[in-house]
Design a protein around this motif. Structure first.
Motif, PDB file in Angstrom:
ATOM      1  N   ARG A 143      41.752  40.715  38.588  1.00 13.55           N
ATOM      2  CA  ARG A 143      40.456  40.064  38.359  1.00 13.55           C
ATOM      3  C   ARG A 143      39.380  40.597  39.293  1.00 13.55           C
ATOM      4  N   ALA A 144      39.755  41.002  40.478  1.00 14.83           N
ATOM      5  CA  ALA A 144      38.782  41.551  41.429  1.00 14.83           C
ATOM      6  C   ALA A 144      38.165  42.846  40.903  1.00 14.83           C
ATOM      7  N   GLN A 145      38.868  43.537  40.014  1.00 12.97           N
ATOM      8  CA  GLN A 145      38.360  44.789  39.439  1.00 12.97           C
ATOM      9  C   GLN A 145      37.344  44.547  38.321  1.00 12.97           C
ATOM     10  N   LEU A 146      37.171  43.304  37.903  1.00 10.03           N
ATOM     11  CA  LEU A 146      36.325  42.992  36.746  1.00 10.03           C
ATOM     12  C   LEU A 146      34.895  42.598  37.101  1.00 10.03           C
ATOM     13  N   VAL A 147      34.479  42.831  38.326  1.00 11.72           N
ATOM     14  CA  VAL A 147      33.128  42.445  38.734  1.00 11.72           C
ATOM     15  C   VAL A 147      32.110  43.236  37.926  1.00 11.72           C
ATOM     16  N   TRP A 148      31.151  42.546  37.394  1.00 14.07           N
ATOM     17  CA  TRP A 148      30.183  43.107  36.452  1.00 14.07           C
ATOM     18  C   TRP A 148      28.947  43.694  37.122  1.00 14.07           C
ATOM     19  N   ASP A 149      28.718  43.398  38.399  1.00  9.48           N
ATOM     20  CA  ASP A 149      27.492  43.780  39.088  1.00  9.48           C
ATOM     21  C   ASP A 149      27.855  44.474  40.409  1.00  9.48           C
ATOM     22  N   LYS A 150      27.337  45.667  40.613  1.00  7.47           N
ATOM     23  CA  LYS A 150      27.680  46.435  41.813  1.00  7.47           C
ATOM     24  C   LYS A 150      27.151  45.804  43.092  1.00  7.47           C
ATOM     25  N   ARG A 151      26.226  44.845  42.983  1.00  8.50           N
ATOM     26  CA  ARG A 151      25.699  44.167  44.174  1.00  8.50           C
ATOM     27  C   ARG A 151      26.622  43.031  44.631  1.00  8.50           C
ATOM     28  N   ILE A 152      27.636  42.752  43.841  1.00 10.07           N
ATOM     29  CA  ILE A 152      28.550  41.662  44.159  1.00 10.07           C
ATOM     30  C   ILE A 152      29.937  42.231  44.430  1.00 10.07           C
ATOM     31  N   GLN A 153      30.527  41.793  45.521  1.00 10.59           N
ATOM     32  CA  GLN A 153      31.873  42.220  45.875  1.00 10.59           C
ATOM     33  C   GLN A 153      32.863  41.118  45.528  1.00 10.59           C
ATOM     34  N   ALA A 154      33.995  41.515  45.020  1.00 12.61           N
ATOM     35  CA  ALA A 154      35.098  40.583  44.800  1.00 12.61           C
ATOM     36  C   ALA A 154      36.082  40.805  45.942  1.00 12.61           C
ATOM     37  N   GLU A 155      36.298  39.779  46.726  1.00 12.64           N
ATOM     38  CA  GLU A 155      37.209  39.875  47.867  1.00 12.64           C
ATOM     39  C   GLU A 155      38.473  39.078  47.585  1.00 12.64           C
ATOM     40  N   THR A 156      39.601  39.746  47.728  1.00 15.33           N
ATOM     41  CA  THR A 156      40.870  39.036  47.636  1.00 15.33           C
ATOM     42  C   THR A 156      41.327  38.707  49.042  1.00 15.33           C
ATOM     43  N   ILE A 157      41.778  37.492  49.218  1.00 17.94           N
ATOM     44  CA  ILE A 157      42.243  37.025  50.522  1.00 17.94           C
ATOM     45  C   ILE A 157      43.701  36.615  50.343  1.00 17.94           C
ATOM     46  N   PHE A 158      44.589  37.343  51.010  1.00 12.13           N
ATOM     47  CA  PHE A 158      46.024  37.086  50.912  1.00 12.13           C
ATOM     48  C   PHE A 158      46.563  36.719  52.290  1.00 12.13           C
ATOM     49  N   ASP A 159      46.788  35.459  52.520  1.00 12.65           N
ATOM     50  CA  ASP A 159      47.372  34.976  53.774  1.00 12.65           C
ATOM     51  C   ASP A 159      48.842  34.678  53.504  1.00 12.65           C
ATOM     52  N   THR A 160      49.691  35.689  53.722  1.00 15.63           N
ATOM     53  CA  THR A 160      51.113  35.532  53.420  1.00 15.63           C
ATOM     54  C   THR A 160      51.858  34.768  54.510  1.00 15.63           C
ATOM     55  N   GLU A 161      51.239  34.569  55.657  1.00  8.69           N
ATOM     56  CA  GLU A 161      51.883  33.775  56.705  1.00  8.69           C
ATOM     57  C   GLU A 161      51.863  32.291  56.344  1.00  8.69           C
ATOM     58  N   TYR A 162      50.723  31.810  55.852  1.00  7.83           N
ATOM     59  CA  TYR A 162      50.577  30.399  55.485  1.00  7.83           C
ATOM     60  C   TYR A 162      50.494  30.180  53.978  1.00  7.83           C
ATOM     61  N   HIS A 221      48.198  31.181  51.523  1.00  5.34           N
ATOM     62  CA  HIS A 221      46.909  30.839  50.923  1.00  5.34           C
ATOM     63  C   HIS A 221      46.364  32.116  50.264  1.00  5.34           C
ATOM     64  N   TYR A 222      45.872  31.991  49.037  1.00  3.75           N
ATOM     65  CA  TYR A 222      45.410  33.150  48.276  1.00  3.75           C
ATOM     66  C   TYR A 222      44.102  32.797  47.576  1.00  3.75           C
ATOM     67  N   GLN A 223      43.105  33.694  47.710  1.00  5.66           N
ATOM     68  CA  GLN A 223      41.803  33.424  47.099  1.00  5.66           C
ATOM     69  C   GLN A 223      41.180  34.689  46.538  1.00  5.66           C
ATOM     70  N   LEU A 224      40.336  34.478  45.544  1.00 11.61           N
ATOM     71  CA  LEU A 224      39.426  35.502  45.042  1.00 11.61           C
ATOM     72  C   LEU A 224      38.035  34.927  45.208  1.00 11.61           C
ATOM     73  N   VAL A 225      37.202  35.629  45.992  1.00 12.69           N
ATOM     74  CA  VAL A 225      35.872  35.141  46.337  1.00 12.69           C
ATOM     75  C   VAL A 225      34.851  36.199  45.933  1.00 12.69           C
ATOM     76  N   TYR A 226      33.722  35.752  45.357  1.00 14.44           N
ATOM     77  CA  TYR A 226      32.600  36.644  45.058  1.00 14.44           C
ATOM     78  C   TYR A 226      31.563  36.499  46.155  1.00 14.44           C
ATOM     79  N   VAL A 227      31.083  37.656  46.674  1.00 11.26           N
ATOM     80  CA  VAL A 227      30.092  37.686  47.746  1.00 11.26           C
ATOM     81  C   VAL A 227      29.073  38.774  47.427  1.00 11.26           C
ATOM     82  N   GLY A 228      27.797  38.462  47.578  1.00  9.86           N
ATOM     83  CA  GLY A 228      26.774  39.482  47.373  1.00  9.86           C
ATOM     84  C   GLY A 228      25.404  38.881  47.139  1.00  9.86           C
ATOM     85  N   TRP A 229      24.535  39.710  46.583  1.00  8.69           N
ATOM     86  CA  TRP A 229      23.156  39.287  46.305  1.00  8.69           C
ATOM     87  C   TRP A 229      22.791  39.678  44.889  1.00  8.69           C
ATOM     88  N   GLY A 230      22.116  38.778  44.196  1.00  2.27           N
ATOM     89  CA  GLY A 230      21.645  39.059  42.852  1.00  2.27           C
ATOM     90  C   GLY A 230      20.358  38.304  42.595  1.00  2.27           C
TER      91      GLY A 230
END
Length: 110
Positions: free
Chosen positions: A18-37, A39-48
């Protein structure tokens, strides 16, 4: 029964895809993988259009042998994708649903 390591891989795959499906180059898709605890997230960050874009699209945890879906901003539903990857519905909790309503779903109640 699947192992925690298998569940980690089942979560990481769809989040990475899903992180590869970002439609706008100004927005980053960040995957967060905390394998110790686990917790897993996909977060969108950027400016539009002169405003900040920030939001958690997916948030999953592994706890007590279950995959908890806390946030799901997808159309298909990450739980459905996990079922296609052979995760039993009894091991998936839709944590965004109120506890008293979870028994109406085909998934675990938590």
């Amino acid at each position: 029964m699947a192992t925690i390591d298998e569940y980690r891989q089942h979560i990481k795959g769809p989040l990475t895809a899903r992180a590869q499906l970002v439609w706008d180059k100004r927005i980053q898709a960040e995957t967060i993988f905390d394998t110790e605890y686990d917790h897993y997230q996909l977060v969108y960050v950027g400016w539009g259009n002169s405003k900040q874009v920030y939001g958690t699209v997916l948030h999953l945890d592994i706890s007590d042998g279950n995959i908890w879906v806390h946030q799901d901003g997808t159309e298909v539903g990450i739980a459905n994708e996990l079922v296609k990857l052979s995760v039993p519905k009894k091991d998936i909790v839709l944590g965004f649903n109120p506890p008293k309503l979870r028994h109406y779903t085909d998934f675990a109640v938590g």
